[in-house]
Write a protein that holds these residues in place. Structure first.
Motif, PDB file in Angstrom:
ATOM      1  N   GLY A   1       0.652  -1.188   0.036  1.00  0.00           N
ATOM      2  CA  GLY A   1      -0.030  -0.249  -0.060  1.00  0.00           C
ATOM      3  C   GLY A   1       0.826   1.321  -0.063  1.00  0.00           C
ATOM      4  O   GLY A   1       0.126   2.278  -0.054  1.00  0.00           O
ATOM      5  N   ASP A   2       2.215   1.182   0.041  1.00  0.00           N
ATOM      6  CA  ASP A   2       2.976   2.553   0.342  1.00  0.00           C
ATOM      7  C   ASP A   2       3.311   2.682  -1.406  1.00  0.00           C
ATOM      8  O   ASP A   2       3.433   4.013  -1.563  1.00  0.00           O
ATOM      9  CB  ASP A   2       4.495   2.123   0.767  1.00  0.00           C
ATOM     10  N   ASP A   3       3.092   2.080  -2.321  1.00  0.00           N
ATOM     11  CA  ASP A   3       3.168   1.980  -3.750  1.00  0.00           C
ATOM     12  C   ASP A   3       1.817   2.789  -4.198  1.00  0.00           C
ATOM     13  O   ASP A   3       0.937   2.325  -3.847  1.00  0.00           O
ATOM     14  CB  ASP A   3       3.446   0.936  -4.300  1.00  0.00           C
ATOM     15  N   CYS A   4       2.158   3.768  -5.252  1.00  0.00           N
ATOM     16  CA  CYS A   4       0.904   4.531  -5.527  1.00  0.00           C
ATOM     17  C   CYS A   4       1.203   4.945  -6.952  1.00  0.00           C
ATOM     18  O   CYS A   4       2.387   4.885  -7.511  1.00  0.00           O
ATOM     19  CB  CYS A   4       0.688   5.521  -4.464  1.00  0.00           C
ATOM     20  N   MET A   5       0.286   5.625  -7.490  1.00  0.00           N
ATOM     21  CA  MET A   5       0.511   6.268  -8.790  1.00  0.00           C
ATOM     22  C   MET A   5      -0.462   7.668  -8.753  1.00  0.00           C
ATOM     23  O   MET A   5      -1.552   7.657  -8.391  1.00  0.00           O
ATOM     24  CB  MET A   5       0.124   5.719  -9.969  1.00  0.00           C
ATOM     25  N   GLY A   6       0.312   8.907  -8.817  1.00  0.00           N
ATOM     26  CA  GLY A   6      -0.310  10.115  -8.743  1.00  0.00           C
ATOM     27  C   GLY A   6      -1.061  10.337  -9.762  1.00  0.00           C
ATOM     28  O   GLY A   6      -1.279   9.794 -10.776  1.00  0.00           O
TER      29      GLY A   6
ATOM     30  N   LEU B   1      -6.140  -4.119 -16.712  1.00  0.00           N
ATOM     31  CA  LEU B   1      -6.335  -5.241 -16.089  1.00  0.00           C
ATOM     32  C   LEU B   1      -5.496  -5.400 -14.536  1.00  0.00           C
ATOM     33  O   LEU B   1      -4.536  -5.064 -14.568  1.00  0.00           O
ATOM     34  CB  LEU B   1      -5.917  -6.544 -17.071  1.00  0.00           C
ATOM     35  N   SER B   2      -6.578  -5.562 -13.796  1.00  0.00           N
ATOM     36  CA  SER B   2      -5.862  -5.610 -12.205  1.00  0.00           C
ATOM     37  C   SER B   2      -5.843  -6.956 -11.882  1.00  0.00           C
ATOM     38  O   SER B   2      -6.873  -7.834 -12.045  1.00  0.00           O
ATOM     39  CB  SER B   2      -6.919  -4.713 -11.420  1.00  0.00           C
ATOM     40  N   LEU B   3      -4.882  -7.128 -11.075  1.00  0.00           N
ATOM     41  CA  LEU B   3      -4.602  -8.325 -10.560  1.00  0.00           C
ATOM     42  C   LEU B   3      -3.951  -8.513  -9.200  1.00  0.00           C
ATOM     43  O   LEU B   3      -3.334  -7.440  -8.807  1.00  0.00           O
ATOM     44  CB  LEU B   3      -3.364  -9.048 -11.429  1.00  0.00           C
ATOM     45  N   GLY B   4      -4.370  -9.398  -8.230  1.00  0.00           N
ATOM     46  CA  GLY B   4      -3.897  -9.246  -6.739  1.00  0.00           C
ATOM     47  C   GLY B   4      -4.777  -8.430  -5.934  1.00  0.00           C
ATOM     48  O   GLY B   4      -6.152  -8.464  -6.150  1.00  0.00           O
ATOM     49  N   ALA B   5      -4.217  -7.689  -5.154  1.00  0.00           N
ATOM     50  CA  ALA B   5      -4.867  -7.072  -3.967  1.00  0.00           C
ATOM     51  C   ALA B   5      -5.841  -6.018  -4.553  1.00  0.00           C
ATOM     52  O   ALA B   5      -5.624  -5.284  -5.897  1.00  0.00           O
ATOM     53  CB  ALA B   5      -3.867  -6.238  -3.096  1.00  0.00           C
ATOM     54  N   SER B   6      -6.792  -5.715  -3.927  1.00  0.00           N
ATOM     55  CA  SER B   6      -7.790  -4.646  -4.448  1.00  0.00           C
ATOM     56  C   SER B   6      -7.100  -3.357  -3.909  1.00  0.00           C
ATOM     57  O   SER B   6      -6.662  -3.137  -2.791  1.00  0.00           O
ATOM     58  CB  SER B   6      -9.143  -4.593  -3.424  1.00  0.00           C
ATOM     59  N   ARG B   7      -7.420  -2.277  -4.864  1.00  0.00           N
ATOM     60  CA  ARG B   7      -6.948  -1.011  -4.418  1.00  0.00           C
ATOM     61  C   ARG B   7      -7.881   0.102  -5.124  1.00  0.00           C
ATOM     62  O   ARG B   7      -8.523  -0.188  -6.193  1.00  0.00           O
ATOM     63  CB  ARG B   7      -5.712  -0.572  -5.146  1.00  0.00           C
TER      64      ARG B   7
ATOM     65  N   ARG C   1      -2.342   3.421   0.321  1.00  0.00           N
ATOM     66  CA  ARG C   1      -3.213   2.752   1.317  1.00  0.00           C
ATOM     67  C   ARG C   1      -2.268   2.082   2.418  1.00  0.00           C
ATOM     68  O   ARG C   1      -1.946   0.756   2.084  1.00  0.00           O
ATOM     69  CB  ARG C   1      -4.034   1.840   0.674  1.00  0.00           C
ATOM     70  N   LYS C   2      -1.799   2.718   3.332  1.00  0.00           N
ATOM     71  CA  LYS C   2      -0.837   2.176   4.050  1.00  0.00           C
ATOM     72  C   LYS C   2      -1.101   0.937   5.003  1.00  0.00           C
ATOM     73  O   LYS C   2      -0.172   0.203   5.312  1.00  0.00           O
ATOM     74  CB  LYS C   2      -0.528   3.425   5.299  1.00  0.00           C
ATOM     75  N   ARG C   3      -2.469   0.826   5.222  1.00  0.00           N
ATOM     76  CA  ARG C   3      -2.747  -0.364   5.889  1.00  0.00           C
ATOM     77  C   ARG C   3      -2.668  -1.716   4.994  1.00  0.00           C
ATOM     78  O   ARG C   3      -3.015  -2.783   5.421  1.00  0.00           O
ATOM     79  CB  ARG C   3      -4.109  -0.511   6.832  1.00  0.00           C
ATOM     80  N   ASN C   4      -2.839  -1.576   3.734  1.00  0.00           N
ATOM     81  CA  ASN C   4      -2.848  -2.588   2.606  1.00  0.00           C
ATOM     82  C   ASN C   4      -1.210  -3.304   2.537  1.00  0.00           C
ATOM     83  O   ASN C   4      -0.459  -2.483   1.857  1.00  0.00           O
ATOM     84  CB  ASN C   4      -3.391  -2.017   1.517  1.00  0.00           C
ATOM     85  N   GLN C   5      -0.927  -4.382   2.959  1.00  0.00           N
ATOM     86  CA  GLN C   5       0.301  -4.715   2.737  1.00  0.00           C
ATOM     87  C   GLN C   5       0.324  -5.816   1.431  1.00  0.00           C
ATOM     88  O   GLN C   5       1.442  -6.502   1.313  1.00  0.00           O
ATOM     89  CB  GLN C   5       0.795  -5.482   4.038  1.00  0.00           C
TER      90      GLN C   5
END
Ligand SMILES: O=C(O)CCC(=O)C(=O)O
Ligand SMILES: [Fe+2]
Length: 187
Positions: free
Chosen positions: A101-106, A124-130, A171-175
């Motif tokens: 969750g530290d990774d992001c896109m502005g 296409l999204s894969l893995g964790a929900s964001r 999303r800091k809490r999302n690991q």
């Protein structure tokens, strides 16, 4: 109400196949972490990336080089499925790996001049929900939030890039790890 500038197909890939594809991508991609220059200062982009595309595609966007070197064989089935489904002969794909969750896109839109702006960009999204934020350029009260989940396909109409901007907030809490693949048509 105005039509929103995208179509979201939930679970376009079923969870078992989505998990398998995630594994194959993680194992086979040589990830890069380019640096961006903002007001003269260098910053590592807050995620890992890789560009895949037809050989011959070569351009620089925000200081990041995109060079197409042809497609690895294992990627061709997913390229064909997305291209057939969207009826666009996609010739480039930008992969983003959000390690947690530290990774992001502005905030940005994908409006590079080398893109065919009449064609949708499919994500296409894969893995964790964001969360995926959208904001209208001319009316900032027009906002949308989508939760992009494993296997979801978001087809962004051309107006999504010309009239809207989008971002993936921290999303800091999302690991958990998330992958996103944006299929693009270059002229
Ligand atoms: O990760 C996402 O869902 C968005 C990626 C994106 O906006 C891009 O690659 O331009
Ligand atoms: Fe984008």
């Amino acid at each position: 109400m105005d039509k929103l500038p995208f179509t979201l197909i939930r679970k376009w890939i079923k969870p078992i196949s989505a998990d398998k594809l995630t594994e194959v991508i993680i194992e086979n991609i040589d990830w890069e972490q380019p640096t961006l220059k903002i007001y003269g200062k260098k910053h590592l982009v807050p995620r890992l990336t890789k560009f895949l595309g037809d050989s011959g595609i070569h351009y620089k966007y925000s200081g990041i080089e995109h060079i197409g070197k042809g497609w690895p064989g294992w990627f061709l089935p997913i390229l064909k499925s997305v291209s057939d489904y969207c009826k666009v002969d996609y010739n480039g794909c930008l992969l983003n790996l959000y390690r947690n969750g530290d990774d992001c896109m502005g905030w940005h839109s994908d409006n590079e001049k080398e893109l065919d702006h009449k064609k949708p960009i499919s994500s296409l999204s894969l893995g964790a929900s964001r969360d995926f934020f959208l904001k209208n350029r001319s009316n900032s009260s027009k906002k949308e939030t989508l939760i992009l989940r494993n296997g979801d396909l978001l087809i962004m109409d051309p107006s999504c890039q010309s009239n809207w901007i989008h971002s993936i907030p921290r999303r800091k809490r999302n690991q958990e790890l998330r992958l996103n693949l944006t299929f693009r048509k270059y002229i």
